[in-house]
Design a protein around this motif. Sequence first.
Motif, PDB file in Angstrom:
ATOM      1  N   UNK A 287      -5.763  18.511 -71.419  1.00  0.00           N
ATOM      2  CA  UNK A 287      -6.546  18.283 -70.200  1.00  0.00           C
ATOM      3  C   UNK A 287      -8.022  18.508 -70.512  1.00  0.00           C
ATOM      4  N   UNK A 288      -8.864  18.056 -69.612  1.00  0.00           N
ATOM      5  CA  UNK A 288     -10.307  18.241 -69.817  1.00  0.00           C
ATOM      6  C   UNK A 288     -10.686  19.718 -69.935  1.00  0.00           C
ATOM      7  N   UNK A 289     -10.211  20.593 -69.033  1.00  0.00           N
ATOM      8  CA  UNK A 289     -10.577  22.006 -69.196  1.00  0.00           C
ATOM      9  C   UNK A 289     -10.103  22.590 -70.527  1.00  0.00           C
ATOM     10  N   UNK A 290      -8.896  22.214 -70.970  1.00  0.00           N
ATOM     11  CA  UNK A 290      -8.413  22.715 -72.260  1.00  0.00           C
ATOM     12  C   UNK A 290      -9.264  22.175 -73.405  1.00  0.00           C
ATOM     13  N   UNK A 291      -9.657  20.905 -73.319  1.00  0.00           N
ATOM     14  CA  UNK A 291     -10.496  20.328 -74.369  1.00  0.00           C
ATOM     15  C   UNK A 291     -11.862  20.985 -74.409  1.00  0.00           C
ATOM     16  N   UNK A 292     -12.458  21.201 -73.254  1.00  0.00           N
ATOM     17  CA  UNK A 292     -13.772  21.863 -73.210  1.00  0.00           C
ATOM     18  C   UNK A 292     -13.664  23.290 -73.735  1.00  0.00           C
ATOM     19  N   UNK A 293     -12.588  23.984 -73.361  1.00  0.00           N
ATOM     20  CA  UNK A 293     -12.388  25.340 -73.866  1.00  0.00           C
ATOM     21  C   UNK A 293     -12.197  25.345 -75.379  1.00  0.00           C
ATOM     22  N   UNK A 294     -11.435  24.392 -75.892  1.00  0.00           N
ATOM     23  CA  UNK A 294     -11.223  24.309 -77.346  1.00  0.00           C
ATOM     24  C   UNK A 294     -12.535  24.040 -78.062  1.00  0.00           C
ATOM     25  N   UNK A 295     -13.333  23.135 -77.548  1.00  0.00           N
ATOM     26  CA  UNK A 295     -14.627  22.853 -78.160  1.00  0.00           C
ATOM     27  C   UNK A 295     -15.550  24.069 -78.082  1.00  0.00           C
ATOM     28  N   UNK A 296     -15.561  24.730 -76.934  1.00  0.00           N
ATOM     29  CA  UNK A 296     -16.403  25.921 -76.769  1.00  0.00           C
ATOM     30  C   UNK A 296     -15.987  27.015 -77.749  1.00  0.00           C
ATOM     31  N   UNK A 297     -14.677  27.197 -77.906  1.00  0.00           N
ATOM     32  CA  UNK A 297     -14.190  28.202 -78.845  1.00  0.00           C
ATOM     33  C   UNK A 297     -14.571  27.842 -80.277  1.00  0.00           C
ATOM     34  N   UNK A 298     -14.512  26.559 -80.603  1.00  0.00           N
ATOM     35  CA  UNK A 298     -14.883  26.134 -81.952  1.00  0.00           C
ATOM     36  C   UNK A 298     -16.380  26.323 -82.199  1.00  0.00           C
ATOM     37  N   UNK A 299     -17.199  26.093 -81.194  1.00  0.00           N
ATOM     38  CA  UNK A 299     -18.653  26.227 -81.349  1.00  0.00           C
ATOM     39  C   UNK A 299     -19.066  27.693 -81.449  1.00  0.00           C
ATOM     40  N   UNK A 300     -18.487  28.538 -80.601  1.00  0.00           N
ATOM     41  CA  UNK A 300     -18.944  29.925 -80.511  1.00  0.00           C
ATOM     42  C   UNK A 300     -18.203  30.887 -81.420  1.00  0.00           C
ATOM     43  N   UNK A 301     -17.191  30.399 -82.142  1.00  0.00           N
ATOM     44  CA  UNK A 301     -16.470  31.281 -83.051  1.00  0.00           C
ATOM     45  C   UNK A 301     -15.271  31.949 -82.408  1.00  0.00           C
ATOM     46  N   UNK A 302     -14.861  31.522 -81.233  1.00  0.00           N
ATOM     47  CA  UNK A 302     -13.674  32.087 -80.603  1.00  0.00           C
ATOM     48  C   UNK A 302     -12.413  31.708 -81.351  1.00  0.00           C
ATOM     49  N   UNK A 303     -12.431  30.563 -82.007  1.00  0.00           N
ATOM     50  CA  UNK A 303     -11.345  30.116 -82.856  1.00  0.00           C
ATOM     51  C   UNK A 303     -11.945  29.165 -83.883  1.00  0.00           C
ATOM     52  N   UNK A 304     -11.317  29.086 -85.012  1.00  0.00           N
ATOM     53  CA  UNK A 304     -11.846  28.246 -86.073  1.00  0.00           C
ATOM     54  C   UNK A 304     -11.550  26.781 -85.783  1.00  0.00           C
ATOM     55  N   UNK A 305     -12.502  25.910 -86.092  1.00  0.00           N
ATOM     56  CA  UNK A 305     -12.340  24.480 -85.868  1.00  0.00           C
ATOM     57  C   UNK A 305     -11.149  23.949 -86.655  1.00  0.00           C
ATOM     58  N   UNK A 306     -10.893  24.539 -87.797  1.00  0.00           N
ATOM     59  CA  UNK A 306      -9.774  24.091 -88.626  1.00  0.00           C
ATOM     60  C   UNK A 306      -8.443  24.252 -87.898  1.00  0.00           C
ATOM     61  N   UNK A 307      -8.288  25.291 -87.100  1.00  0.00           N
ATOM     62  CA  UNK A 307      -7.046  25.471 -86.341  1.00  0.00           C
ATOM     63  C   UNK A 307      -6.829  24.321 -85.360  1.00  0.00           C
TER      64      UNK A 307
END
Length: 147
Positions: free
Chosen positions: A112-132
Amino acid sequence: TLIVTLQLCDEIVKLVFWGKPVQQALNNIAFVRMLRLCKLMRLVRMVRLIPELKSMVYLIFASIGSFFWSMFLIFIMMYVFAIYYTEMVTDLVADTELSDDSRAALKESWGTMPHSILSLWMAITGGDDWRNFLDILRDDSVYIMHV
């Protein structure tokens, strides 16, 4: 958030001790908090006495406009990429036979859009690695990874 939490606790305590002698002591504590706030206001007045501090405060306030425009552009970019990834994953899930684990992982991160935005935000800010996030897409769709 600390100020809001303290105010919320203060209001709850006032409701619990309404009409009791303890309420007077709590009101005195609120008075002490107001005195501390006045002390803080004196510190703010000290800013104009120290030229370096005045310069730093002025520069921070002068850069707030640029900061907000930069954040606005980052959020627009995140929104555009979130639309892309959500659309691609939705098409992938609808058109491809996937295992239940892959389907759940795709929907969790990009469904969903909120999940995608959250995933991108986490990848940008270091909440989770982009590789995951990329590993979820790697097995099922090569063309999404290259964006």
